[in-house]
Each structure stands twice: as C-alpha cells, then as structure tokens.
Design an enzyme around this catalytic site. Structure first.
Site, PDB file in Angstrom:
ATOM      1  N   GLU A 144      -4.280   2.487  -2.293  1.00 17.61           N
ATOM      2  CA  GLU A 144      -4.901   3.035  -3.512  1.00 17.61           C
ATOM      3  C   GLU A 144      -5.690   4.320  -3.251  1.00 17.61           C
ATOM      4  O   GLU A 144      -6.920   4.346  -3.349  1.00 17.61           O
ATOM      5  CB  GLU A 144      -5.809   1.992  -4.174  1.00 17.61           C
ATOM      6  CG  GLU A 144      -5.071   0.809  -4.734  1.00 17.61           C
ATOM      7  CD  GLU A 144      -5.970  -0.147  -5.522  1.00 17.61           C
ATOM      8  OE1 GLU A 144      -7.200  -0.040  -5.414  1.00 17.61           O
ATOM      9  OE2 GLU A 144      -5.430  -0.995  -6.241  1.00 17.61           O
ATOM     10  N   GLU A 300       0.107  -5.550  -5.988  1.00 17.56           N
ATOM     11  CA  GLU A 300      -1.048  -6.446  -6.119  1.00 17.56           C
ATOM     12  C   GLU A 300      -1.196  -6.827  -7.579  1.00 17.56           C
ATOM     13  O   GLU A 300      -1.056  -5.974  -8.466  1.00 17.56           O
ATOM     14  CB  GLU A 300      -2.356  -5.744  -5.718  1.00 17.56           C
ATOM     15  CG  GLU A 300      -2.443  -5.303  -4.289  1.00 17.56           C
ATOM     16  CD  GLU A 300      -3.775  -4.617  -3.984  1.00 17.56           C
ATOM     17  OE1 GLU A 300      -4.691  -4.624  -4.841  1.00 17.56           O
ATOM     18  OE2 GLU A 300      -3.897  -4.062  -2.887  1.00 17.56           O
TER      19      GLU A 300
HETATM   20  C1  GAL Z   1      -7.518  -3.474  -5.470  1.00 15.61           C
HETATM   21  C2  GAL Z   1      -7.503  -3.274  -3.965  1.00 15.61           C
HETATM   22  C3  GAL Z   1      -7.508  -4.593  -3.243  1.00 15.61           C
HETATM   23  C4  GAL Z   1      -8.551  -5.504  -3.816  1.00 15.61           C
HETATM   24  C5  GAL Z   1      -8.319  -5.667  -5.279  1.00 15.61           C
HETATM   25  C6  GAL Z   1      -9.291  -6.616  -5.945  1.00 15.61           C
HETATM   26  O1  GAL Z   1      -7.928  -2.319  -6.118  1.00 15.61           O
HETATM   27  O2  GAL Z   1      -6.353  -2.555  -3.576  1.00 15.61           O
HETATM   28  O3  GAL Z   1      -7.745  -4.365  -1.875  1.00 15.61           O
HETATM   29  O4  GAL Z   1      -9.801  -4.953  -3.591  1.00 15.61           O
HETATM   30  O5  GAL Z   1      -8.430  -4.424  -5.900  1.00 15.61           O
HETATM   31  O6  GAL Z   1      -9.022  -6.761  -7.318  1.00 15.61           O
END
Ligand code: GAL
Length: 670
Positions: A144, A300
């Site tokens: 990110e 994710e």
């Molecule tokens: C994302 C990040 C992850 C984790 C997640 C939590 O933005 O890439 O590592 O922190 O959020 O929601």
C-alpha cells in the site's frame, strides 16, 4: 489460474512450534494461498547486512506441505530500527520538515537513494532464495504505497524532474504563469515543494506546482517499485508474477502509471462504513480492473471487522461471503483475508482475523470456509473469464487533484461526482469499466467522462468515439484546464466544443439547489427529431453551468429561477451526429433522482443492456463468461430469470430462485 482463497500469514509473530496448527487450520478452511513477509524486514535482516531467511524458507515449505501456494511481500513497507537509526536520511519528512519517528510503518522516504539501495538488497536476497521455488507463485512489492516525503532530497529530485519535463525555466515560468504573485523562478533550486501547513502560512501554492508535485510523487513510486522489480525479474522464473496491493480510490499517486510495470494490479478492500453497498463498494473493483484492463487480486479484505474505523462493527453473517463474491463478480481472481491470526501485541490487536490468538477458529471461520467450497465448485467455470462492459466511465488522477486543489465549492468532491454516475449504473446492473482518461474506447456503446484536464490526445479519442457512432456523456467542469493546470483560453469544454455542440458561458458554485426543467417534446424539438425524453424535473446542486447550444444541438433541460443569470438557460444539451453518435453535455450536478432517471434514459438510448433484466432492487448481478453471479443484500428476495438456469453453488435448476439475506447464486442457462 484457479480462483484463490487466502490470508495474510505472519509466521514471524509466533514461535515456530505454533505454525503447524496454523497451516493445518488453513487447509481445513480451504485456503489455497498465503501471503507472507510484507512487514518482516527486521526478521529477515535483523542487523545490517546479516540476513536470516531460514525461517521464511521453513514457513514456505510448511505452507506448501499443506497445499498452500505462497505470495511473498518484499517487506520494504516497514524499515527496521537499525536502518532508520543508522541512516536517518531514509526517514520520510512531513510538510513541516519533521522526520518520521520510528515505531509505525511506511515511515520511509520514497525518494531516498539510500533507502532504495537497502530495498533492492533485501528484495534481491528474497528473489535469489525464492525466485526458482515453485511453491512461491508471485511477489507483492512493498505494501500500500502511500507516504509522501518533503525532504531535502525529495526537493532536489523534484527540481531535477521539472528540469527534464520543461527543459528551460522560461518554459516552466510561462506554463505556470509564475509572474503571478511574483513567483518567477530564475534558478531551478528556487522551486519549492507545495506545502499547505504552517510553512505555507495558509496560502495555497501555485496549482501547476501542486499538480506537478503529485505527478512527481507518482514518478518516485514508479522508480521505487522498478528498483525492486528489476532484481526480482533478474532472479525469478517467468511464471512468478509481480503485483502491488493498492488502496482503491486513494489518490496519492497516479495508479495507472504505477501499475504499468506490474503483471496485474491488486487492491485491499475494507468496509469502514459498516456494510457492503454494491453501488459504492463495487467501484473499487472496477477501478482496479481498469488499471491494467485485466482481472485483479483482492489481496486483502476484512474477516468481519477492522480496527481503524470510527465504529469497528462486524459484517452480518453471510455478508463476508457476499462481499467475496462481489469481488469475484467484478473480476477478482483471488480473495485474501487480512489477517489469519492476531499478533499478541502491536497496533492491530483488535482487527478481525480467521483464528484467535489461542489458535482456535473465530465464528467467521466457517463462513470463509464456505467461500472456499464455493470457489472449488465454480473455479473452472470462471477460469479465463472477465467482465465485459458496454459502458466506460473515465477517471483521472490529474482531474481529481486539480479539482481538489480548487474545489470552488467545498462539497465538490470529484470522487462523489464520479460516484453519481456509477451508482445509477450499478443499481441497474449495468457493467461498467472505469478507465483512464487516455483509454482507447473501441467497443463501448456509452462513455461517460468529465475530462477537467484536457489535452489533445484525450480530445481526439473522445471525438473519434462519437464520430464512430458512440454515445458520449460529458459532465461538469469538462475541458477547463490544460495539462499544466492552466485555464484553456477557450470556453469549456475547449477542444470538445464542436463535438459537444455547446460551450459554457459561465459556471456557478451554488449556495442553494436550482430547479431544472426537462424539455418537453414540443419545445426545443428540431423538426423531424424524436420526441424529447420524459424525465422528471429536478434540481442542480453544488455546480451549474450556463450552456450555450450551437447550431442544431438540442436543449434537453433548462434552469428554473436561480440567480438571474442562470434563469432559463440551457442545463443539458444533446448534439446528434451524422454517424449516429451523440454527445450530451450535463452542465449541472444533478440531484440523485434526476441523475438516476437521466442515466436510465441515456443508457437505453445507447442500447446498453443490463446484465439481467428485471431483478428486484438489492440484488446485484454481474456476468463472467457464461456465468451470471447474483448477490443479494440484507433482505431475502426471490428472482425470476428470463430462462431456466442451473445454480452451480446449490445444484438447483429452476427459473425462479430464492435468495437468502446476503445469499449468492452462480447460474448458467440450463
Ligand atoms: C491495510 C494494510 C494491512 C492491515 C490492514 C488492516 O491497509 O495493508 O497491513 O493493516 O489495513 O485493516
């Protein structure tokens, strides 16, 4: 590629003796992939130059023994303490000149040559170790991208980049009108970084400087990424792909340009507002599919809840599955949950996960397991398929930045404006590609665009599209700026005036909504033309442009009583072209009901078809190949299809299907 289900796994958070319980449960859950190591730098290189990859090799082996493919994150999103302590010049510097403090993540200066050196070295070590390991299927560069650094190094690099862009200070001074407020630069080293905080004393910097800075940040991330891609490609077998996990509509840099070197794009989707809303949350999928104009990974997403929203509520039972299917329906090839298991300490203790710190499944586990069963049932059916859209919605970072710098109306949020077109399409189950302003537009029936920053290439493609019979909708603030964020000397939409058949006499930010009267077929109807559309009257809000139609352009709507200037003037025009092509100019940000009706009418005129007709409100449908994916929202619904269909998830064949709250069906014609 199979349809993958996976999770982010952090073996380094736990003693090795606990790993077997993780991977055994991953297999039970039906996971097929894990992503590892994207924040593991301090475990991979505990001291400068002393690498320890053994634990990761053992984790990869264990995962593979349990049938899991592995994606490796290059770990550069979290520089270790020894690095930032020994080399403070690797730390990001904020707008007020203060360096980041160690202890969180993404605290690096993306322009730091020294940081790039260390990133390259750790990425290379990983690539040498795993580049020919068939258990590793791909790579994620960093995590990110987001941090912007206002360091001295960044400033020098920016000045150098500008020198390459403009060639001479005369060219830059001219394009930026720096004579305004006596900004004229006589040496490249005088050019500042645009800051808004205390250092800017509340006065905004030059719009061109601000736009160019964002473009420079884009270039910095491209370089940062290339630095790692280069060493991975040099050491990895060709079957291993390289991606990055973007953050949807985040606008810190131009994602089209940063995606160029990737094999495919990925993104991370969360639901801080609580629940899945198809008309809002599907847009990030369509956007990410548009980065490379190909399917993507959902790298994710949340298993139940996040830990960073104002209220970290959990999704309803069934909603997580519906959300996974929504991603697949819009072109995802994989859905990975963040995260597998919570660490005992660290900033994200409260975040949702599949298993709890005690190693036992959380209630969400079974729902995710069911997604795995679904994916196994329909993976082959969806293999090699993607979304085919008849509508393209153009999106540009330059436009968003330029508009955000000078909204002119505090509520003029360019993303909400884009959404005002997206939602009515989504509500009608009309598939849409979200594409860069520069995209080639062959094959679309309808293109919706508001190219605020307009150059010749964008204009030429839009004109070509209409001249080949396409229907084009132009939104407000189109054709206002040049690529230097200067005003076009012509009235809007500048290079598009002829194709639009109208120009903007004046624009107004609205204190109050203004009535809009839709033309009847009697008024404004050129001889022999079709009767005008029957649309409800409505209101303009936030923004209204007084349009002057040219020649035979039709006026579809006029303003009612407003500020005296707008009263009675054209608000929406339509120019019919001999090719069969059309250009609509929407001079106003319309209220939701009128916008919805207008999009309904415009799509029908363009012959755009929904994925499936007559679905009840709340049921979302998309098509990949021969498969229709139906996803329900929170209320039970029953759908009647135009034909008998086979649902590959339930095994049922029928014409009518009951969908439970958040229920899903994947059907083909029987
Ligand atoms: C994302 C990040 C992850 C984790 C997640 C939590 O933005 O890439 O590592 O922190 O959020 O929601």
């Amino acid at each position: 590629m199979p349809l993958h289900l996976g999770a982010a796994w952090y073996p380094e958070h736990w003693p090795e003796s606990r790993w077997p319980e993780d991977v055994k449960l991953m297999r039970d859950a039906g996971l097929t992939v894990v992503r590892v190591a994207e924040f593991a730098w301090s475990s991979l290189e505990p001291r400068e130059g002393a690498f320890n990859l053994g634990w990761l090799e053992r984790a990869v082996a264990l995962a593979a023994d349990h049938g899991l493919a592995v994606v490796i994150g290059t770990s550069t999103a979290a520089p270790p303490a020894w690095l930032t302590q020994s080399y403070p010049d690797t730390l990001a510097v904020n707008e007020d000149g203060r360096p980041a403090v160690h202890g969180a993540r993404c605290h690096y200066d993306v322009t730091s040559e020294r940081y790039l050196y260390f990133c390259r070295r750790v990425a290379e070590k990983l690539a040498i170790c795993f580049g020919h390991d068939a258990r590793v299927i791909g790579w994620q560069i960093d995590n990110e991208y987001n941090t912007v650094s206002y360091s001295e190094g960044a400033r020098r690099a920016f000045q150098e980049w500008l020198r390459r862009q403009y060639g001479s200070l005369d060219a830059l001074n001219g394009a930026w009108t720096t004579v305004y407020w006596s900004q004229t630069y006589t040496d490249w080293s005088q050019i500042p970084l645009p800051v808004q905080g205390a250092h800017g004393f509340g006065q905004p910097h030059n719009p061109a400087l601000r736009l160019k800075w964002r473009q420079f940040v884009t270039e910095a991330y491209r370089r940062f990424q290339h630095n790692q891609i280069e060493v991975i490609r040099a050491n990895a077998m060709p079957s291993q792909w390289i991606t990055h996990n973007f953050m949807g509509f985040f606008d810190g840099f131009d994602h089209y340009l940063v995606s160029e070197e990737l094999d495919f794009a990925s993104w991370d989707q969360y639901y801080p507002a609580g629940h899945l809303d198809f008309g809002r949350d599907s847009a990030g999928h369509d956007l990410t599919r548009g980065f490379k104009r190909r399917n993507f990974w959902l790298m994710e997403t949340q298993p139940g809840n996040v830990n960073w929203a104002s209220v970290n509520g959990a999704q309803d039972r069934g909603e997580t599955r519906a959300a996974a299917w929504n991603a697949v329906a819009h072109g995802a090839e994989a859905v990975l949950y963040w995260q597998w298991r919570n660490a005992l300490n660290g900033q994200e203790q409260y975040h949702g996960s599949l298993i709890a710190p005690d190693g036992a499944p959380r209630p969400i586990f079974d729902e995710i397991k069911r997604i795995g069963e679904d994916f196994r049932r329909v993976g082959a059916l969806l293999d090699g398929t993607t979304v085919e859209a008849q509508v393209a919605l153009l999106h540009s970072y330059d436009d968003r930045w330029a508009l955000d710098f000078q909204r002119h109306h505090a509520d003029f949020d360019p993303l909400l404006y884009l959404g005002s077109f997206y939602r009515p399409l989504s509500n009608r189950n009309i598939a849409v590609d979200i594409l860069p302003a520069r995209a080639t537009l062959d094959g679309y029936k309808l293109v919706i665009a508001a190219p605020h920053i307009l150059d010749e290439a964008i204009a030429v493609e839009l004109i070509r599209f209409v001249e080949r019979g396409g229907h084009l909708v132009l939104g407000v603030r189109s054709g206002m700026k040049t690529p230097d964020n200067a005003l076009w000397p012509q009235r809007q939409p500048a290079l598009l005036q002829a194709i639009a058949g109208a120009h903007v006499e004046e624009y107004y930010a609205l204190h109050e909504p203004v009535p809009i009267h839709v033309a009847t077929s009697r008024s404004h109807k050129p001889r022999g033309a079709q009767p005008a559309p029957i649309l409800p009257d409505g209101r303009a809000r936030i923004w209204a442009e007084w349009l002057v139609p040219h020649d035979d352009a039709r006026v579809l709507a006029t303003y009612g009583r407003a500020n005296g200037y707008l009263d009675g003037q054209a608000a929406i025009t339509l120019k019919q072209h001999a090719s069969g092509g059309r250009a609509y100019y929407l001079g106003a940000w319309l209220d939701d009901a009128l916008q919805d009706a207008l999009i309904g009418w415009v799509t029908a005129q363009a012959g755009v078809e929904p994925v499936l007709p007559n679905l009840p409100a709340g049921v979302h449908a998309m098509k990949r190949g021969d498969a229709y994916i139906l996803i329900n929202a929170a209320e039970a619904k029953s759908v009647t299809l135009p034909w008998r269909a086979h649902d590959h998830l339930s095994g049922k064949t029928a014409k009518r299907f009951a969908l439970a709250p958040w229920g899903v069906a994947v059907v083909t014609q029987a």
